[in-house]
Design a protein around this motif. Structure first.
Motif, PDB file in Angstrom:
ATOM      1  N   VAL A  91     -10.877  84.022 105.795  1.00  0.00           N
ATOM      2  CA  VAL A  91     -11.220  85.341 105.252  1.00  0.00           C
ATOM      3  C   VAL A  91     -10.033  86.308 105.266  1.00  0.00           C
ATOM      4  CG1 VAL A  91     -12.725  87.355 105.531  1.00  0.00           C
ATOM      5  CG2 VAL A  91     -13.634  85.057 105.946  1.00  0.00           C
ATOM      6  N   TYR A  92      -9.307  86.384 106.379  1.00  0.00           N
ATOM      7  CA  TYR A  92      -8.235  87.371 106.537  1.00  0.00           C
ATOM      8  C   TYR A  92      -6.869  86.699 106.435  1.00  0.00           C
ATOM      9  CZ  TYR A  92     -12.232  89.897 108.310  1.00  0.00           C
ATOM     10  OH  TYR A  92     -13.459  90.467 108.434  1.00  0.00           O
ATOM     11  N   GLY A  93      -5.963  87.342 105.708  1.00  0.00           N
ATOM     12  CA  GLY A  93      -4.628  86.782 105.553  1.00  0.00           C
ATOM     13  C   GLY A  93      -3.833  87.532 104.512  1.00  0.00           C
ATOM     14  N   ASP A  94      -3.051  86.795 103.717  1.00  0.00           N
ATOM     15  CA  ASP A  94      -2.170  87.384 102.708  1.00  0.00           C
ATOM     16  C   ASP A  94      -2.329  86.635 101.385  1.00  0.00           C
ATOM     17  OD1 ASP A  94      -0.946  89.007 104.722  1.00  0.00           O
ATOM     18  OD2 ASP A  94       0.414  87.357 105.219  1.00  0.00           O
ATOM     19  N   TYR A  95      -2.049  87.347 100.299  1.00  0.00           N
ATOM     20  CA  TYR A  95      -1.890  86.699  99.003  1.00  0.00           C
ATOM     21  C   TYR A  95      -0.393  86.474  98.834  1.00  0.00           C
ATOM     22  CZ  TYR A  95      -6.726  87.681  97.707  1.00  0.00           C
ATOM     23  OH  TYR A  95      -8.101  87.717  97.648  1.00  0.00           O
ATOM     24  N   VAL A  96      -0.004  85.233  98.546  1.00  0.00           N
ATOM     25  CA  VAL A  96       1.404  84.883  98.397  1.00  0.00           C
ATOM     26  C   VAL A  96       1.643  84.216  97.053  1.00  0.00           C
ATOM     27  CG1 VAL A  96       1.718  84.606 100.899  1.00  0.00           C
ATOM     28  CG2 VAL A  96       1.146  82.631  99.512  1.00  0.00           C
ATOM     29  N   ASP A  97       2.884  84.283  96.579  1.00  0.00           N
ATOM     30  CA  ASP A  97       3.217  83.626  95.314  1.00  0.00           C
ATOM     31  C   ASP A  97       3.644  82.183  95.598  1.00  0.00           C
ATOM     32  OD1 ASP A  97       5.883  83.729  96.176  1.00  0.00           O
ATOM     33  OD2 ASP A  97       6.399  85.396  94.842  1.00  0.00           O
ATOM     34  N   ASP A  98       4.003  81.457  94.548  1.00  0.00           N
ATOM     35  CA  ASP A  98       4.345  80.039  94.697  1.00  0.00           C
ATOM     36  C   ASP A  98       5.592  79.795  95.541  1.00  0.00           C
ATOM     37  OD1 ASP A  98       2.130  79.201  93.299  1.00  0.00           O
ATOM     38  OD2 ASP A  98       3.162  79.134  91.363  1.00  0.00           O
ATOM     39  N   SER A  99       6.436  80.804  95.685  1.00  0.00           N
ATOM     40  CA  SER A  99       7.627  80.637  96.524  1.00  0.00           C
ATOM     41  C   SER A  99       7.344  81.005  97.982  1.00  0.00           C
ATOM     42  CB  SER A  99       8.786  81.476  95.980  1.00  0.00           C
ATOM     43  OG  SER A  99       8.494  82.855  96.098  1.00  0.00           O
ATOM     44  N   GLY A 100       6.116  81.436  98.273  1.00  0.00           N
ATOM     45  CA  GLY A 100       5.737  81.788  99.642  1.00  0.00           C
ATOM     46  C   GLY A 100       5.956  83.238  99.994  1.00  0.00           C
ATOM     47  N   ARG A 101       6.380  84.045  99.028  1.00  0.00           N
ATOM     48  CA  ARG A 101       6.616  85.473  99.245  1.00  0.00           C
ATOM     49  C   ARG A 101       5.265  86.205  99.254  1.00  0.00           C
ATOM     50  NH1 ARG A 101      10.673  87.197  94.978  1.00  0.00           N
ATOM     51  NH2 ARG A 101       9.034  86.019  94.021  1.00  0.00           N
ATOM     52  N   VAL A 102       5.073  87.097 100.212  1.00  0.00           N
ATOM     53  CA  VAL A 102       3.828  87.861 100.307  1.00  0.00           C
ATOM     54  C   VAL A 102       3.762  88.864  99.165  1.00  0.00           C
ATOM     55  CG1 VAL A 102       2.482  89.477 101.710  1.00  0.00           C
ATOM     56  CG2 VAL A 102       3.692  87.576 102.808  1.00  0.00           C
ATOM     57  N   VAL A 103       2.664  88.757  98.384  1.00  0.00           N
ATOM     58  CA  VAL A 103       2.435  89.668  97.264  1.00  0.00           C
ATOM     59  C   VAL A 103       1.563  90.828  97.718  1.00  0.00           C
ATOM     60  CG1 VAL A 103       1.407  89.851  94.948  1.00  0.00           C
ATOM     61  CG2 VAL A 103       2.634  87.767  95.603  1.00  0.00           C
ATOM     62  N   LYS A 104       0.558  90.524  98.542  1.00  0.00           N
ATOM     63  CA  LYS A 104      -0.335  91.537  99.091  1.00  0.00           C
ATOM     64  C   LYS A 104      -0.697  91.099 100.508  1.00  0.00           C
ATOM     65  CE  LYS A 104      -4.313  94.298  97.685  1.00  0.00           C
ATOM     66  NZ  LYS A 104      -5.407  94.413  96.707  1.00  0.00           N
ATOM     67  N   ALA A 105      -0.375  91.944 101.495  1.00  0.00           N
ATOM     68  CA  ALA A 105      -0.554  91.591 102.904  1.00  0.00           C
ATOM     69  C   ALA A 105      -1.862  92.124 103.463  1.00  0.00           C
ATOM     70  CB  ALA A 105       0.617  92.139 103.715  1.00  0.00           C
ATOM     71  N   ASN A 106      -2.295  91.492 104.554  1.00  0.00           N
ATOM     72  CA  ASN A 106      -3.468  91.933 105.323  1.00  0.00           C
ATOM     73  C   ASN A 106      -4.692  92.149 104.441  1.00  0.00           C
ATOM     74  OD1 ASN A 106      -1.945  91.973 107.764  1.00  0.00           O
ATOM     75  ND2 ASN A 106      -1.103  93.943 107.152  1.00  0.00           N
ATOM     76  N   VAL A 107      -5.103  91.098 103.761  1.00  0.00           N
ATOM     77  CA  VAL A 107      -6.244  91.205 102.855  1.00  0.00           C
ATOM     78  C   VAL A 107      -7.489  90.579 103.456  1.00  0.00           C
ATOM     79  CG1 VAL A 107      -4.762  91.210 100.807  1.00  0.00           C
ATOM     80  CG2 VAL A 107      -5.751  89.049 101.609  1.00  0.00           C
ATOM     81  N   ASP A 108      -8.622  91.012 102.946  1.00  0.00           N
ATOM     82  CA  ASP A 108      -9.916  90.390 103.192  1.00  0.00           C
ATOM     83  C   ASP A 108     -10.235  89.669 101.885  1.00  0.00           C
ATOM     84  OD1 ASP A 108     -12.688  89.821 103.194  1.00  0.00           O
ATOM     85  OD2 ASP A 108     -13.145  91.586 104.424  1.00  0.00           O
ATOM     86  N   SER A 109     -10.184  88.352 101.889  1.00  0.00           N
ATOM     87  CA  SER A 109     -10.320  87.575 100.653  1.00  0.00           C
ATOM     88  C   SER A 109     -11.673  87.778  99.979  1.00  0.00           C
ATOM     89  CB  SER A 109     -10.083  86.089 100.927  1.00  0.00           C
ATOM     90  OG  SER A 109     -11.083  85.580 101.792  1.00  0.00           O
ATOM     91  N   ARG A 110     -12.648  88.305 100.705  1.00  0.00           N
ATOM     92  CA  ARG A 110     -13.965  88.572 100.110  1.00  0.00           C
ATOM     93  C   ARG A 110     -13.980  89.879  99.323  1.00  0.00           C
ATOM     94  NH1 ARG A 110     -16.822  88.512 105.803  1.00  0.00           N
ATOM     95  NH2 ARG A 110     -15.146  90.029 105.930  1.00  0.00           N
TER      96      ARG A 110
END
Length: 176
Positions: A91-110
């Protein structure tokens, strides 16, 4: 540097580190247990501490960080239902791009929309002992106050010690 200066520097470093809770946790968690028998875990939310027992004898304790306001840690009597040494949150984490770079941090995937060309990577929760669906004890950051999404965070060495002692079915009592 002469030998006396080296020895003095060594002693000063040792004195500084001996006051460090990380070093204390590491040393205490690697001392062989003096008691055997069935393990159990008791957590005091008020004291922000967890205790490991064997056959009724307290064999270890740890500082914790439990659920913050709005994400309270459940209270009651539970049993370990899953162990996962390398667990990641679903549920909790980060959205990252294909290179592993954080695009959006500390998200609730729901709740948080996924940016295009990204994927979800759950927050690491090493030495996870799940005691209720979605709740467990694991290694994590301890700011000194309740700060989690309901799980019980512990220092690395203590999380590992509790993880190694517990098994599926180990009783976990969470007290207010």
């Amino acid at each position: 540097m002469n030998r006396l200066s080296q020895f003095s520097a060594f002693c000063a470093t040792l004195m500084i580190l001996s006051g460090c809770s990380t070093v204390t946790d590491m040393v205490e968690s690697n001392i062989p247990e003096g008691h055997s028998g069935r393990p159990s875990i008791v957590v005091s939310l008020r004291a922000q501490e967890a205790y490991l027992y064997r056959a009724g004898h307290r064999t270890a304790s740890s500082r914790i960080s439990s659920g913050r306001e709005g994400y309270r840690t459940p209270v009651g009597r539970f049993k370990v239902i899953r162990k996962d040494e390398d667990h990641r949150s679903s549920v909790y984490g980060d959205y990252v791009d294909d290179s592993g770079r954080v695009v959006k941090a500390n998200v609730d995937s729901r709740r948080d929309a996924k940016p295009s060309h990204s994927h979800f990577v759950g927050s690491p929760m090493p030495y996870f002992l799940e005691f209720s669906p979605g709740y467990g004890l694991h290694q994590g950051y301890l700011p000194g106050v309740p700060a989690s999404h309901g799980c019980i965070r512990m220092p690395y060495w203590k999380a590992r010690q509790f993880y190694n002692a517990a098994h599926l079915g180990t009783v976990v009592v969470i007290k207010p």
